[in-house]
Design a protein around this motif. Sequence first.
Motif, PDB file in Angstrom:
ATOM      1  N   GLY A   1       0.832  -1.064  -0.024  1.00 46.27           N
ATOM      2  CA  GLY A   1       0.168   0.056  -0.033  1.00 46.27           C
ATOM      3  C   GLY A   1       0.824   1.258   0.041  1.00 46.27           C
ATOM      4  N   GLU A   2       2.276   1.233   0.235  1.00 46.30           N
ATOM      5  CA  GLU A   2       2.960   2.419   0.379  1.00 46.30           C
ATOM      6  C   GLU A   2       3.086   3.112  -0.957  1.00 46.30           C
ATOM      7  N   ASN A   3       3.035   2.020  -2.073  1.00 43.69           N
ATOM      8  CA  ASN A   3       3.085   2.546  -3.263  1.00 43.69           C
ATOM      9  C   ASN A   3       1.683   3.785  -3.735  1.00 43.69           C
ATOM     10  N   GLU A   4       0.780   3.294  -3.136  1.00 44.51           N
ATOM     11  CA  GLU A   4      -0.555   4.202  -3.348  1.00 44.51           C
ATOM     12  C   GLU A   4      -0.089   5.409  -2.485  1.00 44.51           C
ATOM     13  N   VAL A   5       0.370   5.089  -1.249  1.00 45.46           N
ATOM     14  CA  VAL A   5       0.759   6.478  -0.443  1.00 45.46           C
ATOM     15  C   VAL A   5       1.325   7.570  -1.116  1.00 45.46           C
ATOM     16  N   SER A   6       2.476   6.810  -1.658  1.00 47.01           N
ATOM     17  CA  SER A   6       3.556   7.888  -2.546  1.00 47.01           C
ATOM     18  C   SER A   6       2.959   8.678  -3.646  1.00 47.01           C
ATOM     19  N   VAL A   7       2.049   7.807  -4.243  1.00 48.66           N
ATOM     20  CA  VAL A   7       1.390   8.528  -5.480  1.00 48.66           C
ATOM     21  C   VAL A   7       0.656   9.624  -5.026  1.00 48.66           C
ATOM     22  N   GLY A   8      -0.283   9.198  -4.060  1.00 46.08           N
ATOM     23  CA  GLY A   8      -1.257  10.169  -3.530  1.00 46.08           C
ATOM     24  C   GLY A   8      -0.753  11.340  -2.878  1.00 46.08           C
ATOM     25  N   LYS A   9       0.486  11.404  -2.291  1.00 44.25           N
ATOM     26  CA  LYS A   9       1.363  12.462  -1.875  1.00 44.25           C
ATOM     27  C   LYS A   9       1.635  13.155  -2.971  1.00 44.25           C
ATOM     28  N   ALA A  10       2.025  12.676  -4.145  1.00 44.84           N
ATOM     29  CA  ALA A  10       2.747  13.389  -5.257  1.00 44.84           C
ATOM     30  C   ALA A  10       1.545  14.079  -6.134  1.00 44.84           C
ATOM     31  N   LEU A  11       0.228  13.543  -5.937  1.00 44.66           N
ATOM     32  CA  LEU A  11      -0.827  14.285  -6.625  1.00 44.66           C
ATOM     33  C   LEU A  11      -1.744  15.371  -5.970  1.00 44.66           C
ATOM     34  N   ARG A  12      -1.113  15.939  -4.871  1.00 44.50           N
ATOM     35  CA  ARG A  12      -1.751  16.779  -4.160  1.00 44.50           C
ATOM     36  C   ARG A  12      -1.830  17.900  -5.111  1.00 44.50           C
ATOM     37  N   GLY A  13      -3.012  18.534  -5.448  1.00 40.85           N
ATOM     38  CA  GLY A  13      -3.035  19.713  -6.053  1.00 40.85           C
ATOM     39  C   GLY A  13      -3.112  19.327  -7.551  1.00 40.85           C
ATOM     40  N   ARG A  14      -2.862  18.308  -7.994  1.00 43.17           N
ATOM     41  CA  ARG A  14      -2.728  17.903  -9.363  1.00 43.17           C
ATOM     42  C   ARG A  14      -3.857  16.718  -9.877  1.00 43.17           C
TER      43      ARG A  14
END
Length: 298
Positions: free
Chosen positions: A54-67
């Motif tokens: 699940g940490e891969n999803e976490v990282s992607v989610g952090k990156a997509l803030r605002g985008r």
Amino acid sequence: MKYNQLGKSRIQVSAIGFGCMSLGPDHAANATLLHRALDAGITLLDTADLYDKGENEVSVGKALRGRRQEVILATKVGNQWRPDDSGWDWNPRKAYILQAVERSLRRLQTDYLDLYQLHGGTVEDPIDETIEAFELLKEQGKIRAYGISSIRPNVIREYVRKSGIASVMMQYSLLDRRPEESSLALLHEHQISVLARGSYAQGLLAGKPAKPYLNYPAAEVQRAAEAVRQVAEQAGSAAEVAVGFVLAKPVVASAVLGIRTEEQLRAALQAAEAGALATEQLQTLRHALPPNQYEQHR
């Protein structure tokens, strides 16, 4: 960047997708790489709840803030981690999917998924129940479309017959032409898109030393790689040719490439900008070795 419709949905995906499984644990570095991909026109990001627990999803989610609105966000479900972290078990049940989607939404920091995919499957699964889960999630607005990730022709046929899938993710390359046996034509007929993974065949078509791959001995792998290099003399890099072979099939909406480094991102973007391979070049590639066929998963 070229964009293609995903099946019968209203979703448009970039012809090159970003396979997030390859991302490392550094969230800041991942965000930098993903932002550069988005800036260059890559919109399809593919992850799974299985990747790094699940940490891969976490990282992607952090990156997509605002985008978030710039992205076609795809993830997968069906592999349930055991409480003791000793591995995972296959679980395509409706109740589990409805629970798992909530966890993925939280990790990805979004209230909807563009594409939710069953991460595998067999004909022994409770397929009707699985479809019910995906259809319910569509009705609730938590997903825009759903698909499966599978190489099994029998499973693919069942979902084509019973469901409203928009896509099938499957391994496809010059060294894995098994989808040509039946699946590609079936999906094309029913206007269901293919998301192709493994276009480089573990790098064997993009410069790595030959070794046995699937049912091909190293000598035949070498012959395929030489055909790719021959075409690349006229059509760019070996990576561009390997991806161009996959994208030549109209049913393939996107080649999803594993990207972890700036160099890999540059290669993916070069493949995105490359022109279509000519008929003669495709013939050179196809004649390099006989296509393989499914020996299992019928």
